[in-house]
Design a protein around this motif. Structure first.
Motif, PDB file in Angstrom:
ATOM      1  N   GLN A 109       0.813  -1.213   0.000  1.00 33.71           N
ATOM      2  CA  GLN A 109       0.000   0.000   0.000  1.00 33.71           C
ATOM      3  C   GLN A 109       0.840   1.253   0.000  1.00 33.71           C
ATOM      4  O   GLN A 109       0.658   2.148  -0.824  1.00 33.71           O
ATOM      5  N   SER A 112       2.766   1.757  -3.249  1.00 31.06           N
ATOM      6  CA  SER A 112       1.858   2.095  -4.344  1.00 31.06           C
ATOM      7  C   SER A 112       1.387   3.544  -4.238  1.00 31.06           C
ATOM      8  O   SER A 112       1.410   4.298  -5.213  1.00 31.06           O
ATOM      9  N   VAL A 113       0.969   3.965  -3.039  1.00 30.03           N
ATOM     10  CA  VAL A 113       0.518   5.352  -2.879  1.00 30.03           C
ATOM     11  C   VAL A 113       1.678   6.318  -3.108  1.00 30.03           C
ATOM     12  O   VAL A 113       1.535   7.348  -3.762  1.00 30.03           O
ATOM     13  N   SER A 116       2.217   6.792  -6.714  1.00 30.60           N
ATOM     14  CA  SER A 116       1.109   7.575  -7.299  1.00 30.60           C
ATOM     15  C   SER A 116       1.253   9.059  -7.001  1.00 30.60           C
ATOM     16  O   SER A 116       1.080   9.892  -7.886  1.00 30.60           O
ATOM     17  N   ASN A 301      -4.879   4.662  -2.313  1.00 31.12           N
ATOM     18  CA  ASN A 301      -5.181   3.954  -3.567  1.00 31.12           C
ATOM     19  C   ASN A 301      -6.486   3.179  -3.474  1.00 31.12           C
ATOM     20  O   ASN A 301      -7.091   2.838  -4.473  1.00 31.12           O
ATOM     21  N   LYS A 315      -8.528   9.669  -4.328  1.00 27.75           N
ATOM     22  CA  LYS A 315      -7.885   8.624  -5.115  1.00 27.75           C
ATOM     23  C   LYS A 315      -6.764   9.258  -5.937  1.00 27.75           C
ATOM     24  O   LYS A 315      -6.816  10.459  -6.243  1.00 27.75           O
ATOM     25  N   PRO A 316      -5.745   8.488  -6.324  1.00 24.53           N
ATOM     26  CA  PRO A 316      -4.604   9.063  -7.046  1.00 24.53           C
ATOM     27  C   PRO A 316      -5.002   9.857  -8.290  1.00 24.53           C
ATOM     28  O   PRO A 316      -4.414  10.908  -8.564  1.00 24.53           O
TER      29      PRO A 316
END
Lengths: 337, 337, 337, 337
Positions: A109, A112-113, A116, A301, A315-316
Motif C-alpha cells: 500500500q 503504491s501510494v 502515485s 489507492n 484517489k490518485p
C-alpha cells in the motif's frame, strides 16, 4: 504593555507596581485619564507574565501591546523563513505538496501510494505510523513497523517522509528515520515534547490545536525555537467551532494572519478539516489562492478499505487532476509548483 | 448505529456494506424510506470506527445511537463509582475539596498554605510542581524539587497530594510520591500518557480539554480504564468559547450531563475557568448546587507574590469563609461536607 | 427520522409514540437492538418538530436523517438555481462581484465609488443606508437619504443596488428603490422580517448569522421561500469563533457544503469577516477558488475618512488589481468573470 | 483608549491622528516604547468608533481601556438597579421566579399552569404568544389570541405577565397588555426594535444572543437605555459552543461578570439552555447559588402534549419541590425568596 488601574487606585499601589517593574529593568510611562490611570511598560515585555501583574486588586486589566513571541516574530525577522527538507525548500516561491495515506498499512500500500503521489506531483510522502485516536478501541497505527515501511517507500521513490510523533521517548528514532516530524493538533501544547524537539535540528510540522488561537500556536513554535531549532513549519488543519456539518472549520484566514505576525512558513491540511474527500479539492484550491506555502493531502489507492479516515482521502487520479488546477492558481498569484 | 444511504444507492452497495458488517458479527435491520434507505446495525458498535463506514460514496451519513464508551458508561454500571484516595472517598455522599497554590514555590509557602487549607476544611492539598505554560519564558515549576516539598507538606498535615504530570517518563516517580495524579487540559488527548496511566492503579484526575466535548472527555477516561485503571475522577475547568471577559467558560451543565452518561465522579475547578479570584466564590457555590462531587480551588497565602496565577487565588480567610457557605448548600441538596 | 428509545422502555410507551405518528400519516419501522429499541419514521418528516418527540421520558434521543428544509434542498431540485437581478445572473457560470462602500455618505462619494468599482469590473453597487451598529452612539447611516443617493449612483452608472434592510416597515420602499435586499447577519433569524420578504419577489441576499449553523441558515432561506419568494442568495460573512485576531472566521467550507445541500447560489463577503483590508485580497481569491458564485467587497475612495469600517475597505486601484487576479483564478476552475 | 502605532510610523502620521482627536476634544498622552509608539486617548471614549481609528495603515491596533457603555456601566452607577414590575422588585434582596409554559395553548392550559406556578411560589407568569421558530413549518404561537389568554390568566391569578415581542409594530399592544416585554436571543441585536422599546417605559427582559459577548449584550441594553428606558433586566439563556450534548452552554459566570460591569439585574433561563427538563433543576440551583436575581423556568401541566419544547418543561410538582430547595440556597447566600 499597558496596565490599567482601577478608578480610585491609591497612589502607593501604583507606585508599588511601578517600582517592581523599574527594578526589573523596565521603564514606566504614566497616563492619568478621567476615570483611570494607565501605566505604559517599556522594555522587552515578552518575558513578563501578564497574570503576575493582574494579581494586584487595584489593577483593572493588563493588555499586551506587543506579541509575546520573539524568535517567531516577523517584527524582528522581516524576511520569510525557508525550511530546507533534504533540499526541498518550504516557504520560498515554490509551493510544496505532501501527500499520502492517513495510515501506513502494508508495504504494498505505502509503496503504491508513494509512487502515485510522486507521479501526481507531490514533493513529500505523508503517512501515519503512530495514530492518535479518540477511542482506545480504534486502530492505533503500525507504530515502529510503520516507520520501517515508510523508509522502504522513501527508498523506492526518493520522497522525504513526514510522519507524526506522539511521545518524546521516540524522538531519537524519528530523528534518524524521518525527514519532517509532525506534531499533531492534540499535542500542540504538549510542552515537554516541544522542548525535546527544540533540542534537535529536524524540520517540525506543527499542527494548530483544535481550539488554539493563532498566538498560542506561534507560542508553541516559540517553544521549539527557544530550544534552538528554527526549522518550524506551521500547519492549519481546521479549528473547532459550533458548526457540525464539517468535522472542523478550516481557518484559511490563518494564512495571511500568520504571514503578518511571523516569518515561519505555513501549510494547510484540507483533509482533516473537512473529513470529506469532496471538500478537499475546493479547500486545497482556496488554500493556494490565499497564499499557503504548501499542502498536506490524504491520498489512498483504495479508500474503501483504508484502515482509517478513508472518507477524506482522494484517489490518485483525482489527486493528479487537482494538482493541475493548483498549478494554474499558483501561477496566477505569482508562485510556482 | 445507523447508516443512512444516499437516495438512489444501488442495491449491491447496500449489500456490500451489510455483508461486511454481518461478517464482523453484527446484525442488520433495513428501513426503506421515501427518499433513502437506512441500515440499523445491531451489536456492540463501540469498537466500530464510524469513519470506515463513511468511506463508501453511497453512504450519506453514519450516526451513533449508543455512546462509544463502555467501561465509563452508566448504562452498564448504573451505580456511582467512588474513588478511594487514602481513605477519602470521591463520588460518595460527602463532597471533597482540594485546595492549595497554583505552584509550589518554597517549603515555607507550601506548608503554610497546606495548614491553612486544612484548617479551612480542605481534604487534600493541590499544588503544581510541573507547570504547563503557554510561554517558554514563563516560570515552569520547581519540578522534582516541588514534589519533594509537597511530600513534606503532606507529612506535616496528613493531606493527600494532587499534582499534575506532564510526561509519561515521570509516572514511576508520581506513583510513588503522589496520591492523585492530575492530567491537565492540554494533555487530555495525550493518548500515550493516558495509556501509561492506565497501567497504574493510582487515582487520576482527568481535566477536560479546552475544546473537548463531553463525549471525547469520557473517551479519554475510557483510555485509562481500558488499561485496567478504573480510578478516574473527571474535572471540568472551563471550555473555550467566543467570550473573552472570562478566561474560559465554566460549563456547569457538564455536571448533570456526566452524571447521566457516566458513573465516574466529577469535580469542578472554578479557579482556572475564570482566572479572577472574585469569580471563584460564586462559581464554587454554583458547582456544589449543581451536584459536583468535589472542588479544586487555588488558595495562596500571599497571592501578590505568587509565581503564577495569583490573580485567581483566594486568600486563606476567604477560603475558610467560602467553605462555610458551601457546607450550607451541600446540606440543602442532601450532601455532606 | 430515528427515535432511539431508552433501554428498558416499556412496550406501551413505544406503542404510544408509534400510534401517534401512524395517526399523522407516517410509517414506522422498528429495530430492536441489544440495549435499545429504535423507531424509524418514514414519510415527510420536515414538518415534524423534533422537540415534540423528545418529550417522552422513555425517548433517549431523536435524530434527523433528512434535512428539515424542502424548497431549498438540492435533493428535490438537483440543478443550480440562478437568481436574476435586472438581467445579471447569480448562480450561473459567470461570477458576480458587488462592490462599494460600507456606508453611503455623500452624493459625491457614492457616485465616485460607483464609477470606480464599475471600471474595476463590479457588476453591482453595494452601500449601506441603514446601518446596524453595536453601539447606539455610532453613526447609524443616512437612512432614506442614503437610498436616494444610491438611486442617483445607479442612474449614473447603471449598476443595480444591494443594500441592507433592518425592519419590515421599510419593505415597500426597498422593493421600489433597491435591486437586491440584504438581510444582515444579526437579522438572519428575524423571522417576522423573513416572512414579509417572502411575500415580495425581490432577490434577497441572506447573510449567515454570526453563530448560525449551515442548516439554520438554509432554514432561514426556507422561511423566505415558503412565502413564495425563491430568489434567495446566501452570503457567508464570517462566523464567531474563539479566535480574536480576525474579527470573525471566514468559513469558506460553507461554499462546498451549501452547494451539496442546496441549489441556492452563495456569495462571500471577505471584508466583514476579517475587518482588515489586507486580508480581503487573499480571502477573495480563496473564495473564488473554492467555488463561490460571487463576492461582496467593500471599496472606498478615501478609507481614512470613511464614516464606518474604513479599515476593511480596499481603495479602487487595489480593487481593480484584485479583479484581474480573480479573473485568472475563475478561468482555471472553469468559471467566467 | 490606547492606539498602538506600527514600528517606524512616521511622526506626521502620529501627529495627524493626535490632531484629529485633539480637535474632537480629547487629550493625548504619548508613550514612546522600544519598538512602537502608543497614544493614550483621554476623555469620554465611549462614543469613539474604534474602527475609524484603525483605518490608518500606520495604526497597529486600537484597544479600549474603558467599556463602551455608559448608562449601563456600574462605574457611573455603583448601586444595584431595581426594576419594579407592578410592585415586584427585580434586583433587590428578594429573588424573583417567573414560570409558565413555553407556549400559550388554550385558556384551560394557561390558567391551570398559572395557578400551579403561583402555588409553587412563582411571582410572575411567563408564556409565549409569538414564537420564534427555526422552521417555518413549526407552530408559530397563538399570537394576539395568546396575549388575550395571558390576560385572562393574569386576572385569575394576579401574576404579572412576561412574554416575547418579535417585531416593533406590536409594541403598542404589548405596552398595554403585558407587564414585562421579553426580547428573545435572536432579536438581541434587532436594533430597530431596541430603539422603539427605548421609547416606552416598560420593563424589558433582554435575553443574551446565542453568541453575544457580555459587552455586546450590555451594549444592547444601552440601546434601550439611551432611548430613555432604564428598566432593563438582563437574561442569560445559554450560549452557543462546540458542545452538542446540551442545546446551549449555560454561562453562569455571566452572573458575577454582569454584576461587576453593570448595575442592571440579571435572571437566568435554565430551561432553554439545556433543552432537557432533568438539567433544569441542578442548573436553577446553581444559578441561585451564583447570585442570580431571578429565574425564568418552563413549567407545563402536561409536557407530553405541549405544542413546543415540552422536553424542557418541569411538571408543577417538580417545580414546587425545586422552589423549596432554591429557598434554602437563597438563605445560605443571604438572599430571600
Amino acid at each position: 504593555m499597558i496596565i490599567v488601574m482601577k478608578p480610585g487606585a491609591p497612589m502607593q499601589e501604583c507606585e508599588k507596581i511601578k517600582n517592581g517593574l523599574i527594578n526589573n529593568g523596565f521603564q514606566i510611562n504614566e497616563i492619568v485619564g478621567v476615570n483611570m490611570t494607565i501605566l505604559g511598560v517599556i522594555g522587552d515585555t515578552s518575558t513578563l507574565d501578564i497574570n503576575l501583574l493582574r494579581v494586584n486588586d487595584w489593577v483593572e486589566k493588563v493588555m499586551r501591546v506587543q506579541e509575546p513571541f520573539k524568535r517567531a516574530n516577523r517584527m524582528f525577522h522581516p524576511e520569510d523563513s525557508v525550511v530546507d527538507v533534504n533540499g526541498i525548500k518550504i516557504g520560498g516561491k515554490k509551493i510544496v505538496v505532501m501527500a499520502g495515506p492517513c495510515s501506513v498499512e502494508t508495504e504494498e500500500q505505502i509503496i503504491s501510494v508513494a509512487k502515485s503521489v510522486k507521479l501526481g506531483g507531490a514533493a513529500m510522502l505523508r503517512g501515519g505510523a503512530f495514530k492518535p485516536r479518540t477511542s482506545p478501541y480504534s486502530f492505533q497505527g503500525l507504530k515502529e513497523k510503520g516507520l520501517e515501511l515508510l523508509k522502504i517507500a522513501k527508498q523506492e521513490t526518493g520522497l522525504p517522509i513526514v510522519t507524526e510523533i506522539m511521545s518524546a521517548d521516540k524522538i531519537e528514532r524519528f530523528v534518524e528515520d524521518v525527514d519532517v516530524i509532525q506534531v499533531g493538533a492534540r499535542n500542540m501544547q504538549n510542552f515537554e515534547l516541544l522542548k525535546e524537539l527544540g533540542k534537535t535540528n529536524k524540520p517540525i510540522l506543527l499542527k494548530r490545536g483544535l481550539s488554539a488561537t493563532i498566538e498560542e500556536w506561534i507560542m508553541s513554535a516559540e517553544y521549539i525555537m527557544a530550544g534552538g531549532n528554527d526549522n518550524v513549519i506551521l500547519c492549519e488543519r481546521g479549528i473547532r467551532t459550533f458548526e457540525t456539518y464539517t468535522r472542523n472549520t478550516l481557518d484559511l484566514s490563518a494564512i495571511p494572519a500568520v504571514k503578518k505576525l511571523s516569518h515561519l512558513p505555513i501549510v494547510i491540511d484540507p483533509s482533516h478539516a473537512s473529513g470529506m474527500w469532496w471538500m478537499v479539492e475546493p479547500m486545497a484550491k482556496a488554500a493556494i489562492a490565499a497564499g499557503a506555502d504548501g499542502l498536506i493531502i490524504e491520498v489512498h489507492n483504495d479508500p474503501e478499505h483504508a484502515l482509517c479516515d478513508g472518507a477524506q482521502s482522494l484517489k490518485p487520479e483525482r489527486f493528479a487532476h487537482l494538482m493541475g488546477e493548483l498549478k494554474g492558481i499558483a501561477q496566477i498569484i505569482g508562485r510556482e509548483m
